[in-house]
Design a protein around this motif. Structure first.
Motif, short mmCIF file in Angstrom:
data_model
loop_
_atom_site.label_atom_id
_atom_site.label_comp_id
_atom_site.label_asym_id
_atom_site.label_seq_id
_atom_site.Cartn_x
_atom_site.Cartn_y
_atom_site.Cartn_z
N ASN A 172 -2.61 19.90 3.15
CA ASN A 172 -2.40 18.71 4.23
C ASN A 172 -2.27 17.52 3.21
N TYR A 173 -2.30 17.57 1.88
CA TYR A 173 -2.41 16.33 1.35
C TYR A 173 -1.46 15.23 1.19
N PHE A 174 -0.45 15.96 1.19
CA PHE A 174 0.84 14.91 1.10
C PHE A 174 1.30 14.44 2.38
N GLN A 175 1.22 15.29 3.46
CA GLN A 175 1.26 14.78 4.88
C GLN A 175 0.22 13.54 5.07
N VAL A 176 -0.92 13.71 4.94
CA VAL A 176 -1.96 12.65 4.92
C VAL A 176 -1.34 11.39 4.20
N MET A 177 -1.09 11.45 3.11
CA MET A 177 -0.56 10.32 2.21
C MET A 177 0.71 9.49 2.76
N MET A 178 1.59 10.50 3.35
CA MET A 178 2.80 9.77 3.88
C MET A 178 2.36 9.25 5.23
N ALA A 179 1.51 9.85 6.03
CA ALA A 179 1.50 9.13 7.28
C ALA A 179 0.52 7.94 7.31
N GLY A 180 -0.52 7.99 6.14
CA GLY A 180 -1.07 6.79 5.94
C GLY A 180 -0.29 5.65 5.66
N PRO B 158 0.78 -1.03 0.03
CA PRO B 158 0.14 -0.12 0.16
C PRO B 158 0.79 1.24 0.16
N ILE B 159 0.19 2.40 -0.60
CA ILE B 159 0.55 3.60 0.02
C ILE B 159 -0.60 4.01 1.06
N THR B 160 -1.94 4.11 0.43
CA THR B 160 -2.98 4.48 1.37
C THR B 160 -4.48 3.91 0.65
N ARG B 161 -5.02 3.17 1.40
CA ARG B 161 -6.36 2.58 0.94
C ARG B 161 -7.37 3.66 0.86
N ARG B 162 -7.10 5.05 1.19
CA ARG B 162 -7.79 6.07 1.01
C ARG B 162 -7.93 6.50 -0.59
N GLN B 163 -6.81 6.03 -1.23
CA GLN B 163 -6.64 6.23 -2.73
C GLN B 163 -6.55 4.92 -3.48
N ASP B 164 -5.68 3.92 -3.04
CA ASP B 164 -5.05 2.74 -3.75
C ASP B 164 -6.42 1.95 -4.35
N THR B 165 -6.00 1.57 -5.60
CA THR B 165 -6.82 0.56 -6.27
C THR B 165 -6.03 -0.01 -7.57
N PRO B 166 -6.04 -1.38 -7.55
CA PRO B 166 -5.64 -2.22 -8.74
C PRO B 166 -6.60 -1.59 -9.72
N ILE C 241 8.30 9.74 5.27
CA ILE C 241 7.17 8.95 5.86
C ILE C 241 7.44 8.34 7.00
N ASN C 242 8.73 7.94 7.44
CA ASN C 242 9.16 7.40 8.86
C ASN C 242 9.09 8.13 9.67
N ALA C 243 8.95 9.40 9.58
CA ALA C 243 9.04 10.58 10.49
C ALA C 243 7.69 10.98 10.84
N GLN C 244 6.76 10.55 10.28
CA GLN C 244 5.25 10.95 10.47
C GLN C 244 4.75 10.44 11.87
N THR C 245 4.07 11.21 12.56
CA THR C 245 3.60 10.69 13.95
C THR C 245 1.94 10.77 14.00
N LEU C 246 1.34 11.17 12.87
CA LEU C 246 -0.07 10.98 12.97
C LEU C 246 -0.79 9.55 13.33
N ASN C 247 -1.75 9.61 13.84
CA ASN C 247 -2.34 8.16 14.27
C ASN C 247 -3.56 8.18 13.17
N GLU C 248 -4.43 7.18 13.23
CA GLU C 248 -5.31 6.73 12.27
C GLU C 248 -6.45 7.96 12.35
N GLU C 249 -6.77 8.14 13.43
CA GLU C 249 -7.91 9.00 13.73
C GLU C 249 -7.37 10.63 13.18
N GLU C 250 -6.33 10.72 13.56
CA GLU C 250 -5.83 12.35 13.15
C GLU C 250 -5.80 12.15 11.62
N ILE C 251 -5.29 11.14 10.87
CA ILE C 251 -5.30 11.31 9.61
C ILE C 251 -6.63 11.13 8.82
#
Length: 530
Positions: free
Chosen positions: A373-381, A246-254, A425-435
């Motif tokens: 906030n888009y790229f931060q959301v993607m990296m945190a996810g 994954p990158i993020t299921r908020r957008q990923d699709t085959p 990406i590894n430096a992100q600290t957001l949790n699922e709820e915050e994302i």
């Protein structure tokens, strides 16, 4: 007869090397008495049914072509590895066919799979990363189960932008540490785009009739357009993501990729389905035959919005999009009824074809919402979801993102590309709820932007050139989009038109694309220009 052109490179030069590789393939075809590389699934099925071809012969033929053009000749580097079980699987499918058991239209048909989709066989699933080479995945991805049940033959794994473009913004699209830099078969010096680069380039080069890519934002559409094939990103949730790195299921699709819209629809029939491990698939339409919407009359009486590029673009540093949208020569395009705009000649001609098939064109403008906030959301996810994926794999050199970063530092690639994005990406600290709290308003704003155009202009679909706003906006909204070839530039690089639909409007969108395709017939096979 195989001519090993690489032996002649120093003597003949690069141009002659390419000609030699193409001649070698032509000679192989001449000896066989048949050419199968650009046949559609329907055409291949007819030959299989008429006993003019076996799946074993087809797999052998395509393997030889891959050897001549991917591993030798111009070295396209579209295919990471061939499936050592493919010939055995082909023999089984031939046996089933002989006994009257044909599972689906994909029975005995070879297919290339992007390297971020799990296959529980002898092949790796690595997202193009050397750090992921080890024990193969223990379980097929849901879409692979679907394809095997349909009788398709997994021919091999396609190269891709490493980590779907999320290793480092300085790494070119189509490059991976495992596979090297993939080339565009139309113009070898042109870009392949990414990240499903090998899936698209392999189709264009005639390595397989169909392939599967994945998209988060542009990773099916852009390489399909760049390599002159048909690529379809379905509505989010129509196709399962289970077993996909994954990158993020908020957008990923085959999504399905092919050289024709019909073959894309055939493949989508097998990819779509309810997966209990991927809940959004339960909301998708069930049991749809996507080929049933394919008619040459699909555009009759429809209102099609034309997205006009007003100069708004996503940041050039946005990692999943091509760093620079190719600027085509533009001229005045008169579409009648006062619609005169500066457009590329190919897009202008495509619009006139759409119009000539009974559609009414309506100019629309998309205004880019806030993406701060888009790229931060993607990296945190990705940080959370990639770690969850790694927890499902064993026998790899790495088990965490920390391990991945350490591995890359200790095993630098020859091209010396960094891994700044992985570090971010590894430096992100957001949790699922915050994302989710950041993501919801972003997605809603993009959905509203597109829905407003559909509602205010009473649209059935929209079309666009490969621009810097229509494609990424559609991806963020989770809506379907398909790209269809419109020809080539003077340089030989392919051009395309995008058809954009609303949520779950996949079948109708395929119909519009098919009607355009059949009226234009602009598919051009590559000639491997330098």
């Amino acid at each position: 007869m195989t001519i090993r052109c690489t032996l002649w490179m120093a003597k003949l030069g690069f141009l002659s090397l390419i000609a030699c590789a193409v001649h070698a393939q032509a000679k192989t075809t001449e000896d066989a008495g048949q050419a199968y590389e650009y046949l559609s699934v329907t055409e291949l099925n007819q030959r299989l049914t008429d006993n003019q071809l076996t799946s074993v012969e087809l797999v052998n033929y395509l393997n030889n072509r891959i050897q001549a053009l991917d591993k030798e000749g111009p070295h396209l580097k579209a295919v990471l590895e061939l499936n050592p079980q493919a010939l055995a699987d082909a023999a089984l499918r031939d046996g089933e066919r002989a006994s009257g058991n044909v599972r689906s239209p994909l029975h005995g048909i070879p297919i290339l799979i992007k390297d971020n989709i799990n296959t529980a066989d002898q092949m790796q699933t690595s997202a193009g990363s050397l750090a992921m080479v080890g024990v193969p995945a223990a379980q097929d991805a849901f879409v692979i189960e679907q394809l095997r049940d349909a009788g398709a033959i997994i021919l091999g794994k396609a190269n891709m932008s490493e980590w779907a473009g999320m290793r480092d913004s300085g790494a070119p699209r189509g490059w991976s540490g495992r596979g090297g830099q993939g080339l565009n078969p139309h113009v070898l010096s042109a870009g392949t785009c990414g990240s499903s680069s090998g899936s698209a380039a392999g189709l264009a080069a005639g390595f397989a009739p169909i392939s599967v890519g994945t998209e988060t934002n542009g990773s099916i559409i852009c390489p399909s357009a760049a390599n002159g094939v048909v690529g379809f990103k379905p509505s989010l949730g129509l196709v399962s993501r289970s077993g996909v790195i994954p990158i993020t299921r908020r957008q990923d699709t085959p999504g399905p990729m092919a050289r024709t819209v019909y073959d894309v629809a055939l493949l989508l029939n097998q990819l779509a389905g309810t997966d209990p491990t991927d809940p959004p698939t339960a909301d998708a339409p069930q049991g749809t035959d996507y080929t049933s919407a394919l008619t040459t009359e699909a555009l009759q009486g429809k209102r099609i919005g034309v997205v006009l590029d007003e100069g708004q673009r996503f940041s050039g540093t946005f990692p999943l999009l091509p760093p620079v949208i190719r600027t085509l020569d533009r001229s005045q395009c008169d579409l009648g009824n006062g619609m005169v705009h500066d457009l590329s000649p190919q897009f202008c001609a495509a619009l006139k074809t759409v119009q000539g098939n009974g559609a009414t064109l309506v100019p629309v403008t998309l205004s880019l919402p806030d993406i701060s906030n888009y790229f931060q959301v993607m990296m945190a996810g990705m940080k959370l979801e990639l770690q969850a994926y790694l927890n499902t794999r064993s026998g790899l050199p790495i088990a965490t993102i920390d391990h991945l970063i350490d591995f890359n530092e200790q095993n630098p690639v020859q091209e010396n590309y960094g891994q700044r994005m992985l570090e971010q990406i590894n430096a992100q600290t957001l949790n699922e709820e915050e994302i989710n709290a950041l993501w919801q308003p972003i997605q809603v704003s993009f959905k509203n932007m597109i829905d407003t155009q559909f509602r205010d202009h009473t649209l059935d679909a929209m079309v666009a050139d490969l621009d810097g706003i229509a494609q990424p906006s559609t991806a963020i909204a989770g809506y379907p989009i398909i790209t269809v070839p419109t020809g080539v530039e003077q340089s030989g690089e392919p051009t395309s038109i995008l058809f954009i639909g609303s949520m779950w409007g996949d079948a109708g969108l395929l119909g519009f694309a098919y009607a355009y395709e059949q009226a234009s017939l602009e598919l051009v096979h590559p000639i491997f220009r330098p």
